[in-house]
Design an enzyme around this catalytic site. Structure first.
Site, PDB file in Angstrom:
ATOM      1  N   ARG A 160       1.345  -1.383   0.025  1.00  0.00           N
ATOM      2  CA  ARG A 160      -0.483  -0.402  -0.228  1.00  0.00           C
ATOM      3  C   ARG A 160       0.901   0.901   0.188  1.00  0.00           C
ATOM      4  NH1 ARG A 160      -1.938  -3.114   3.383  1.00  0.00           N
ATOM      5  NH2 ARG A 160      -4.045  -4.622   2.707  1.00  0.00           N
ATOM      6  N   LYS A 180       2.036  11.425 -11.239  1.00  0.00           N
ATOM      7  CA  LYS A 180       1.361  10.645 -11.999  1.00  0.00           C
ATOM      8  C   LYS A 180       2.529   9.225 -12.043  1.00  0.00           C
ATOM      9  CE  LYS A 180      -1.882  13.179 -14.604  1.00  0.00           C
ATOM     10  NZ  LYS A 180      -2.448  13.351 -16.516  1.00  0.00           N
ATOM     11  N   GLU A 234       8.394  19.271 -25.315  1.00  0.00           N
ATOM     12  CA  GLU A 234       7.815  19.574 -23.470  1.00  0.00           C
ATOM     13  C   GLU A 234       8.043  20.910 -23.129  1.00  0.00           C
ATOM     14  OE1 GLU A 234       5.247  18.100 -23.163  1.00  0.00           O
ATOM     15  OE2 GLU A 234       6.072  15.647 -23.389  1.00  0.00           O
ATOM     16  N   LYS A 273       5.804  23.331 -14.939  1.00  0.00           N
ATOM     17  CA  LYS A 273       4.879  22.569 -14.121  1.00  0.00           C
ATOM     18  C   LYS A 273       4.612  22.382 -12.567  1.00  0.00           C
ATOM     19  CE  LYS A 273       3.610  17.400 -14.998  1.00  0.00           C
ATOM     20  NZ  LYS A 273       4.009  16.340 -15.610  1.00  0.00           N
ATOM     21  N   GLU A 284      -5.607  16.859 -12.267  1.00  0.00           N
ATOM     22  CA  GLU A 284      -6.854  17.181 -13.452  1.00  0.00           C
ATOM     23  C   GLU A 284      -8.331  17.358 -12.748  1.00  0.00           C
ATOM     24  OE1 GLU A 284      -6.155  15.161 -17.062  1.00  0.00           O
ATOM     25  OE2 GLU A 284      -3.784  15.601 -15.760  1.00  0.00           O
ATOM     26  N   ARG A 290      -4.677  21.753 -15.110  1.00  0.00           N
ATOM     27  CA  ARG A 290      -4.169  20.485 -15.727  1.00  0.00           C
ATOM     28  C   ARG A 290      -3.976  20.055 -16.820  1.00  0.00           C
ATOM     29  NH1 ARG A 290      -1.387  15.820 -11.514  1.00  0.00           N
ATOM     30  NH2 ARG A 290       1.082  15.064 -13.429  1.00  0.00           N
ATOM     31  N   ASN A 302      -2.062  19.490 -22.167  1.00  0.00           N
ATOM     32  CA  ASN A 302      -1.884  18.595 -22.892  1.00  0.00           C
ATOM     33  C   ASN A 302      -2.310  19.231 -24.010  1.00  0.00           C
ATOM     34  OD1 ASN A 302      -2.371  16.094 -21.520  1.00  0.00           O
ATOM     35  ND2 ASN A 302      -4.192  16.878 -20.798  1.00  0.00           N
ATOM     36  N   HIS A 355      -0.998  17.505 -27.845  1.00  0.00           N
ATOM     37  CA  HIS A 355      -1.103  16.187 -26.773  1.00  0.00           C
ATOM     38  C   HIS A 355      -1.908  15.638 -28.068  1.00  0.00           C
ATOM     39  CE1 HIS A 355       2.924  17.118 -24.878  1.00  0.00           C
ATOM     40  NE2 HIS A 355       1.972  15.762 -23.780  1.00  0.00           N
ATOM     41  N   HIS A 413      -1.226  12.283 -29.800  1.00  0.00           N
ATOM     42  CA  HIS A 413      -1.839  10.776 -29.821  1.00  0.00           C
ATOM     43  C   HIS A 413      -1.676  10.083 -30.833  1.00  0.00           C
ATOM     44  CE1 HIS A 413      -1.696  12.058 -24.765  1.00  0.00           C
ATOM     45  NE2 HIS A 413      -0.067  11.836 -24.939  1.00  0.00           N
ATOM     46  N   HIS A 436       7.523  10.767 -29.124  1.00  0.00           N
ATOM     47  CA  HIS A 436       7.084  11.700 -28.391  1.00  0.00           C
ATOM     48  C   HIS A 436       7.486  12.628 -28.446  1.00  0.00           C
ATOM     49  CE1 HIS A 436       3.297  12.655 -25.619  1.00  0.00           C
ATOM     50  NE2 HIS A 436       4.026  13.285 -25.089  1.00  0.00           N
TER      51      HIS A 436
HETATM   52  N1  LIG Z   1       3.938  10.392 -15.683  1.00  0.00           N
HETATM   53  C1  LIG Z   1       3.990  11.499 -16.117  1.00  0.00           C
HETATM   54  O1  LIG Z   1       3.601  12.305 -16.207  1.00  0.00           O
HETATM   55  C2  LIG Z   1       4.702  11.822 -17.559  1.00  0.00           C
HETATM   56  C3  LIG Z   1       4.993  13.230 -18.824  1.00  0.00           C
HETATM   57  C4  LIG Z   1       5.773  12.768 -19.718  1.00  0.00           C
HETATM   58  C5  LIG Z   1       5.784  11.138 -20.197  1.00  0.00           C
HETATM   59  N2  LIG Z   1       5.756   9.843 -19.632  1.00  0.00           N
HETATM   60  C6  LIG Z   1       5.994   9.231 -19.762  1.00  0.00           C
HETATM   61  O2  LIG Z   1       7.455   8.930 -20.442  1.00  0.00           O
HETATM   62  C7  LIG Z   1       7.957   7.728 -20.569  1.00  0.00           C
HETATM   63  C8  LIG Z   1       9.047   8.391 -21.759  1.00  0.00           C
HETATM   64  O3  LIG Z   1      10.552   8.723 -21.082  1.00  0.00           O
HETATM   65  P1  LIG Z   1      11.671   9.366 -21.883  1.00  0.00           P
HETATM   66  O4  LIG Z   1      11.334   9.673 -22.941  1.00  0.00           O
HETATM   67  O5  LIG Z   1      12.380   9.497 -21.171  1.00  0.00           O
HETATM   68  O6  LIG Z   1      11.883   7.221 -22.098  1.00  0.00           O
HETATM   69  P2  LIG Z   1      12.589   6.239 -21.338  1.00  0.00           P
HETATM   70  O7  LIG Z   1      12.545   6.294 -20.191  1.00  0.00           O
HETATM   71  O8  LIG Z   1      12.502   5.241 -22.648  1.00  0.00           O
HETATM   72  O9  LIG Z   1      14.312   6.872 -22.238  1.00  0.00           O
HETATM   73  C9  LIG Z   1      14.504   6.744 -23.742  1.00  0.00           C
HETATM   74  C10 LIG Z   1      15.509   5.923 -23.728  1.00  0.00           C
HETATM   75  O10 LIG Z   1      16.977   7.105 -23.100  1.00  0.00           O
HETATM   76  C11 LIG Z   1      17.437   6.328 -22.338  1.00  0.00           C
HETATM   77  N3  LIG Z   1      18.361   6.790 -21.346  1.00  0.00           N
HETATM   78  C12 LIG Z   1      17.267   7.007 -19.774  1.00  0.00           C
HETATM   79  N4  LIG Z   1      18.580   7.496 -19.752  1.00  0.00           N
HETATM   80  C13 LIG Z   1      19.721   8.128 -20.212  1.00  0.00           C
HETATM   81  C14 LIG Z   1      20.839   8.859 -20.783  1.00  0.00           C
HETATM   82  N5  LIG Z   1      20.915   9.808 -19.808  1.00  0.00           N
HETATM   83  N6  LIG Z   1      22.050   8.679 -21.159  1.00  0.00           N
HETATM   84  C15 LIG Z   1      21.994   7.686 -21.668  1.00  0.00           C
HETATM   85  N7  LIG Z   1      20.363   6.869 -22.656  1.00  0.00           N
HETATM   86  C16 LIG Z   1      19.675   6.940 -21.603  1.00  0.00           C
HETATM   87  C17 LIG Z   1      16.492   5.045 -22.162  1.00  0.00           C
HETATM   88  O11 LIG Z   1      17.151   3.678 -21.703  1.00  0.00           O
HETATM   89  C18 LIG Z   1      16.400   4.757 -23.441  1.00  0.00           C
HETATM   90  O12 LIG Z   1      16.397   3.953 -23.956  1.00  0.00           O
HETATM   91  C19 LIG Z   1       6.703   7.382 -21.259  1.00  0.00           C
HETATM   92  O13 LIG Z   1       6.462   6.076 -21.602  1.00  0.00           O
HETATM   93  C20 LIG Z   1       5.821   8.373 -21.121  1.00  0.00           C
HETATM   94  O14 LIG Z   1       4.271   7.923 -21.385  1.00  0.00           O
HETATM   95  C21 LIG Z   1       5.099   9.928 -18.407  1.00  0.00           C
HETATM   96 ZN   LIG Z   2       4.157  14.926 -23.921  1.00  0.00          ZN
END
Ligand SMILES: NC(=O)c1ccc[n+]([C@@H]2O[C@H](COP(=O)([O-])OP(=O)(O)OC[C@H]3O[C@@H](n4cnc5c(N)ncnc54)[C@H](O)[C@@H]3O)[C@@H](O)[C@H]2O)c1
Ligand SMILES: [Zn+2]
Length: 377
Positions: free
Chosen positions: A131, A153, A195, A237, A247, A252, A256, A259, A263, A276
């Site tokens: 939990r 999130k 972003e 943010k 939201e 919030r 988007n 977005h 998407h 993305h």
């Molecule tokens: N929770 C939220 O509010 C929120 C907001 C935006 C995006 N997201 C989520 O985040 C995800 C995308 O995140 P991302 O773009 O960081 O992708 P990711 O976590 O897949 O990282 C991208 C790539 O970079 C590599 N990597 C990470 N750090 C590194 C570094 N310092 N040096 C070299 N390689 C590195 C990773 O291994 C991966 O292959 C999606 O799933 C999306 O839905 C969540």
């Molecule tokens: Zn985004």
């Protein structure tokens, strides 16, 4: 280089199983990762479980391990495969079982070191095991430092769609060390800049102007510029999350911007074709041109956004939508979980630094905005 602390103050009366206070501090700076042990020790942590992906544990894992050891914190490491496919229930279950095997209890801190994939998955597993466990975000991608590590999130994907299972779960703290970004592939870095532009467009005209003036330095990853974009984006943010964590008020939703289109582009082209941020860049272009065709903004706003995105190396037109029908894109957009009852709702700019939610946008305007992005060579 200076180090900045951004305090995230949240409503403590919200019902949650979150242990202790939900407010926390985001630390932004250059080469601050080695201080992680001190930060955790100050929070009375004696034991930590580090979750990262293979790419990150190879590059930055050692710094974290040393920092924790220096602070006499006991450590276990868990690794997940790199990539979006790890944001799954199968991977969550594997981590829950690992947590059980390691006899993790509510005094153990969980550290997510990596991009948004590691942060979203680990946060969700931390939110649900026993939990709820204390968890720290150590974002190592630009996307994670400016976006996913902030705001609480967490979640995983289902075959039916992205982020369908999850929880609001605030970290105990965030450590965003910009030196970790030096190992990030260029395409990932540039994608994260979408972003950053978004924050300027939706909330801060002064920041947008600063981005225009410093675009080439940002593109070249000049340290002071990178530190500024991470810090200002995290502040913006935070501003939104503090006022509308769940939201509810609609504020919030401004995050988007671009977005709904993005998407649809990601889904229609198949995940992995566009990163993305690349989809968001195209989505912001479509949203701005949609707003312009509805006489909501001047053409100059569209042009300034386009020039900034292009200078940063982001796409403003694409061949990836060739062969994809307008109706298919509209279909995905009306099923977007942010839309109510299938009507098309968009976040549209009213000027640089301000957006509004606009309902019932006519389909032909949306189609024209998409078609302006299509490039054939
Ligand atoms: N929770 C939220 O509010 C929120 C907001 C935006 C995006 N997201 C989520 O985040 C995800 C995308 O995140 P991302 O773009 O960081 O992708 P990711 O976590 O897949 O990282 C991208 C790539 O970079 C590599 N990597 C990470 N750090 C590194 C570094 N310092 N040096 C070299 N390689 C590195 C990773 O291994 C991966 O292959 C999606 O799933 C999306 O839905 C969540
Ligand atoms: Zn985004």
């Amino acid at each position: 280089m200076e180090r900045h602390e951004i305090n995230v103050r949240l409503d403590e009366s919200v019902a949650t199983t979150q242990p202790a206070t939900r407010s926390y501090t985001i630390h932004v700076g250059d080469t601050i990762l080695q201080d992680i042990g001190v930060l955790l020790a100050n929070d009375s942590v004696q034991r930590a479980v580090v979750v990262s992906d293979q790419a990150v544990s190879a590059t930055h894992g050692k710094t974290v391990t040393k920092g924790l050891q220096d602070a006499s914190i006991a450590i276990d490491h868990l690794s997940i495969p790199s990539g979006e496919a790890s944001k799954s229930l199968a991977e969550s279950e594997r981590l829950w079982n690992e947590f059980a095997r390691l006899k993790i209890d509510r005094k153990t801190a969980i550290l997510a070191i990596g991009g948004g994939v590691v942060g979203d998955l680990t946060g969700f597993v931390a939110a649900t095991f026993s939990r709820g466990l204390h968890f720290w975000q150590v974002p190592t991608t630009l996307v994670a430092q400016v976006d996913s590590a902030i705001g609480g999130k967490t979640g995983v994907n289902l075959p039916a769609g992205k982020n369908l299972v999850g929880s609001f779960w605030q970290p105990r703290g965030v450590v965003a060390d910009i030196s970790t970004l030096t190992t990030l592939p260029d395409r990932e870095y540039v994608s994260g800049l979408a972003e950053v532009v978004k924050y300027g467009m939706i909330l801060d005209a002064v920041f947008f102007r600063w981005l225009e003036e410093n675009a080439l330095r940002i593109r070249d990853r000049e340290k002071r510029s990178v530190a500024h974009i991470v810090r200002r984006s995290a502040e913006l943010k935070t501003f939104v999350v503090e006022r509308d964590e769940r939201e509810i008020t609609g504020l919030r939703a401004c995050l988007n911007y671009g977005h709904t289109f993005a998407h649809a582009f990601e889904t229609a082209t198949g995940y992995g074709t566009l990163l993305h941020g690349e989809a968001v860049s195209l989505g912001m272009m479509a949203a701005a041109s949609l707003a312009c065709s509805m006489n909501r903004i001047d053409k100059l706003v569209v042009e300034r956004q386009q020039k900034l995105l292009e200078t940063l190396g982001l796409p403003v037109s694409t061949t990836t939508l060739n062969g994809i029908e307008d109706d298919d894109l509209l279909g995905v957009m009306s099923r977007d979980k942010k839309n109510i009852g299938g009507r098309l709702r968009f976040i549209l700019p009213s000027t640089i630094g301000e957006v509004e939610t606009v309902d019932n946008v006519r389909h032909e305007f949306v189609v024209s905005a998409i078609n302006r992005l299509r490039r054939h060579t």
